[in-house]
Design an enzyme around this catalytic site. Sequence first.
Site, PDB file in Angstrom:
ATOM      1  N   ASN A  25      -2.076  13.097  -4.047  1.00 16.61           N
ATOM      2  CA  ASN A  25      -3.190  13.661  -4.821  1.00 16.61           C
ATOM      3  C   ASN A  25      -3.483  15.102  -4.398  1.00 16.61           C
ATOM      4  O   ASN A  25      -3.684  15.978  -5.240  1.00 16.61           O
ATOM      5  CB  ASN A  25      -4.457  12.827  -4.619  1.00 16.61           C
ATOM      6  CG  ASN A  25      -4.477  11.588  -5.510  1.00 16.61           C
ATOM      7  OD1 ASN A  25      -3.930  11.576  -6.599  1.00 16.61           O
ATOM      8  ND2 ASN A  25      -5.105  10.534  -5.023  1.00 16.61           N
ATOM      9  N   ASP A  63      -1.951   9.461 -10.553  1.00 19.32           N
ATOM     10  CA  ASP A  63      -1.995   8.395 -11.562  1.00 19.32           C
ATOM     11  C   ASP A  63      -0.597   8.071 -12.096  1.00 19.32           C
ATOM     12  O   ASP A  63      -0.262   6.903 -12.319  1.00 19.32           O
ATOM     13  CB  ASP A  63      -2.892   8.809 -12.736  1.00 19.32           C
ATOM     14  CG  ASP A  63      -4.371   8.717 -12.387  1.00 19.32           C
ATOM     15  OD1 ASP A  63      -4.684   8.273 -11.257  1.00 19.32           O
ATOM     16  OD2 ASP A  63      -5.199   9.098 -13.230  1.00 19.32           O
ATOM     17  N   ASP A 106       0.861  -1.185   0.000  1.00 19.02           N
ATOM     18  CA  ASP A 106       0.000   0.000   0.000  1.00 19.02           C
ATOM     19  C   ASP A 106       0.897   1.234   0.000  1.00 19.02           C
ATOM     20  O   ASP A 106       1.808   1.347   0.826  1.00 19.02           O
ATOM     21  CB  ASP A 106      -0.901  -0.036   1.244  1.00 19.02           C
ATOM     22  CG  ASP A 106      -1.913   1.099   1.257  1.00 19.02           C
ATOM     23  OD1 ASP A 106      -3.120   0.815   1.203  1.00 19.02           O
ATOM     24  OD2 ASP A 106      -1.488   2.281   1.336  1.00 19.02           O
ATOM     25  N   HIS A 151      -4.498  14.855  -9.078  1.00 17.66           N
ATOM     26  CA  HIS A 151      -4.894  13.473  -9.372  1.00 17.66           C
ATOM     27  C   HIS A 151      -4.080  12.871 -10.514  1.00 17.66           C
ATOM     28  O   HIS A 151      -3.729  11.686 -10.489  1.00 17.66           O
ATOM     29  CB  HIS A 151      -6.391  13.445  -9.693  1.00 17.66           C
ATOM     30  CG  HIS A 151      -7.025  12.119  -9.509  1.00 17.66           C
ATOM     31  ND1 HIS A 151      -7.130  11.213 -10.531  1.00 17.66           N
ATOM     32  CD2 HIS A 151      -7.572  11.526  -8.416  1.00 17.66           C
ATOM     33  CE1 HIS A 151      -7.726  10.115 -10.082  1.00 17.66           C
ATOM     34  NE2 HIS A 151      -8.009  10.279  -8.798  1.00 17.66           N
ATOM     35  N   GLU A 167      -4.691   2.271  -4.401  1.00 17.13           N
ATOM     36  CA  GLU A 167      -3.220   2.365  -4.327  1.00 17.13           C
ATOM     37  C   GLU A 167      -2.673   1.172  -3.572  1.00 17.13           C
ATOM     38  O   GLU A 167      -1.667   1.249  -2.891  1.00 17.13           O
ATOM     39  CB  GLU A 167      -2.764   3.679  -3.681  1.00 17.13           C
ATOM     40  CG  GLU A 167      -3.730   4.288  -2.708  1.00 17.13           C
ATOM     41  CD  GLU A 167      -3.733   3.596  -1.345  1.00 17.13           C
ATOM     42  OE1 GLU A 167      -4.603   2.733  -1.151  1.00 17.13           O
ATOM     43  OE2 GLU A 167      -2.881   3.935  -0.503  1.00 17.13           O
TER      44      GLU A 167
HETATM   45  P1  GH3 Z   1      -1.667   5.360   4.231  1.00 20.72           P
HETATM   46  O1  GH3 Z   1      -0.214   5.647   4.286  1.00 20.72           O
HETATM   47  O2  GH3 Z   1      -2.250   5.091   5.554  1.00 20.72           O
HETATM   48  O3  GH3 Z   1      -1.970   4.259   3.272  1.00 20.72           O
HETATM   49  O4  GH3 Z   1      -2.359   6.679   3.705  1.00 20.72           O
HETATM   50  P2  GH3 Z   1      -3.073   6.922   2.291  1.00 20.72           P
HETATM   51  O5  GH3 Z   1      -3.266   8.374   2.135  1.00 20.72           O
HETATM   52  O6  GH3 Z   1      -2.294   6.251   1.221  1.00 20.72           O
HETATM   53  O7  GH3 Z   1      -4.395   6.097   2.467  1.00 20.72           O
HETATM   54  P3  GH3 Z   1      -5.886   6.346   2.052  1.00 20.72           P
HETATM   55  O8  GH3 Z   1      -6.487   4.972   1.896  1.00 20.72           O
HETATM   56  O9  GH3 Z   1      -6.541   7.271   3.021  1.00 20.72           O
HETATM   57  O10 GH3 Z   1      -5.846   7.057   0.650  1.00 20.72           O
HETATM   58  C1  GH3 Z   1      -5.762   6.379  -0.539  1.00 20.72           C
HETATM   59  C2  GH3 Z   1      -5.928   7.383  -1.631  1.00 20.72           C
HETATM   60  O11 GH3 Z   1      -5.681   6.816  -2.900  1.00 20.72           O
HETATM   61  C3  GH3 Z   1      -7.302   7.959  -1.672  1.00 20.72           C
HETATM   62  C4  GH3 Z   1      -7.699   7.912  -3.136  1.00 20.72           C
HETATM   63  O12 GH3 Z   1      -8.174   9.146  -3.594  1.00 20.72           O
HETATM   64  C5  GH3 Z   1      -6.414   7.577  -3.839  1.00 20.72           C
HETATM   65  N1  GH3 Z   1      -6.629   6.799  -5.043  1.00 20.72           N
HETATM   66  C6  GH3 Z   1      -7.241   5.608  -5.170  1.00 20.72           C
HETATM   67  N2  GH3 Z   1      -7.266   5.214  -6.456  1.00 20.72           N
HETATM   68  C7  GH3 Z   1      -6.657   6.182  -7.181  1.00 20.72           C
HETATM   69  C8  GH3 Z   1      -6.379   6.351  -8.581  1.00 20.72           C
HETATM   70  O13 GH3 Z   1      -6.686   5.519  -9.435  1.00 20.72           O
HETATM   71  N3  GH3 Z   1      -5.710   7.484  -8.961  1.00 20.72           N
HETATM   72  C9  GH3 Z   1      -5.350   8.419  -8.032  1.00 20.72           C
HETATM   73  N4  GH3 Z   1      -4.702   9.504  -8.480  1.00 20.72           N
HETATM   74  N5  GH3 Z   1      -5.614   8.293  -6.733  1.00 20.72           N
HETATM   75  C10 GH3 Z   1      -6.252   7.189  -6.290  1.00 20.72           C
HETATM   76 MG    MG Z   2      -2.057   4.188   1.224  1.00 20.70          MG
HETATM   77 MG    MG Z   3      -4.961   2.095   0.992  1.00 21.11          MG
END
Ligand code: GH3
Ligand code: MG
Ligand code: MG
Length: 315
Positions: free
Chosen positions: A203, A212, A195, A208, A238
């Site tokens: 982001n 990506d 992760d 965004h 992610e």
């Molecule tokens: P942690 O270290 O605890 O994992 O913190 P985090 O910020 O990585 O965790 P969190 O699950 O809160 O955030 C994940 C983020 O990933 C939120 C979401 O907007 C972003 N995300 C998910 N899929 C995509 C994608 O396809 N593209 C982009 N740019 N962002 C994405």
């Molecule tokens: Mg994360």
């Molecule tokens: Mg996550």
Amino acid sequence: YVRKEGAHNLRYVARLLKRLVRNKGLKALVVDDSALARAAARRLLDAHGYLVFEAGGGAQALKLLEKEPDIRLAVIDYFMPDMNGAELTTALRERLGFEDAAIIGVSAEGDMSTSVSFLKSGANDFIHKPFQAEEFYCRVAQNVDMLNMFEDIREMANRDFLTGLANRKHLFETGKKLFASQRRGHLRLSAAMMDLDHFKRVNDTFGHDAGDAVLRHFASVLKERFRETDILARFGGEEFCVLSVNMDPAKAFDIFDAFRREVAAKPVLHGGREIPCSVSVGVAVGPGAGFEELLKASDELLYRSKAEGRNRVTV
Ligand code: GH3
Ligand code: MG
Ligand code: MG
Ligand code: MG
């Protein structure tokens, strides 16, 4: 080629060129008791870049299929001494599904029952002998186009669009299959759940699109680092998962920690800015009670990596 086949329009030529590129080396099997007929079909298929195998009868064809299981096209005569073309088609279809191979029946008999018999046995198409080269090409090409479409659809259904990695569906299907063979004692499966750290910040800070780009970059490092036999999947937003066969438990930490360090050492370049990136990893080495249990175990280890400060590997 084009003039010989009497192509009348540019679209046909464009399709032809596309097919020549895509179907190059595709394995084709010609089954006929007449060597002359085999040679005629081979010449046509050769000219279009197929890799042609020949069999003089049904038994020989089935034997050949054991050595060359990835035959994608079979052109089969009806009247042959050991078994007829419809019988052979039935036998071939037990091993080659409609998504795996196209079967085309060929016969000199004018009798309609021959073609019906072929089609009912699982042939895709039928051509009367003697045939014109053009008809032969058109029928072969259309049937192979259909196979290619199946392949494209399968590929689309199993891939993650953004990263090109396997998607979650494909991971679960493959994982369950591998787990079943592991139980027979050959493999040692491991699952590494990953992760990205503070990805929400990426982001929020860079946008965004940058997020990506980081996901794509991360996927490309995965592809460089791991082996062809590993299943590299995007598990969710992610989150990623690496499913490996024959993982040495003594080496698991070093393998994934080297990967983690590489990710942390190389910031991603996007729009002239450097985006820092790190990943937390949990690795569970099997055997476990099942594939889903293995994933769950790796997820718990990942959670520990997060709790202990991120950018680390827990085995
Ligand atoms: P942690 O270290 O605890 O994992 O913190 P985090 O910020 O990585 O965790 P969190 O699950 O809160 O955030 C994940 C983020 O990933 C939120 C979401 O907007 C972003 N995300 C998910 N899929 C995509 C994608 O396809 N593209 C982009 N740019 N962002 C994405
Ligand atoms: Mg994360
Ligand atoms: Mg996550
Ligand atoms: Mg014959």
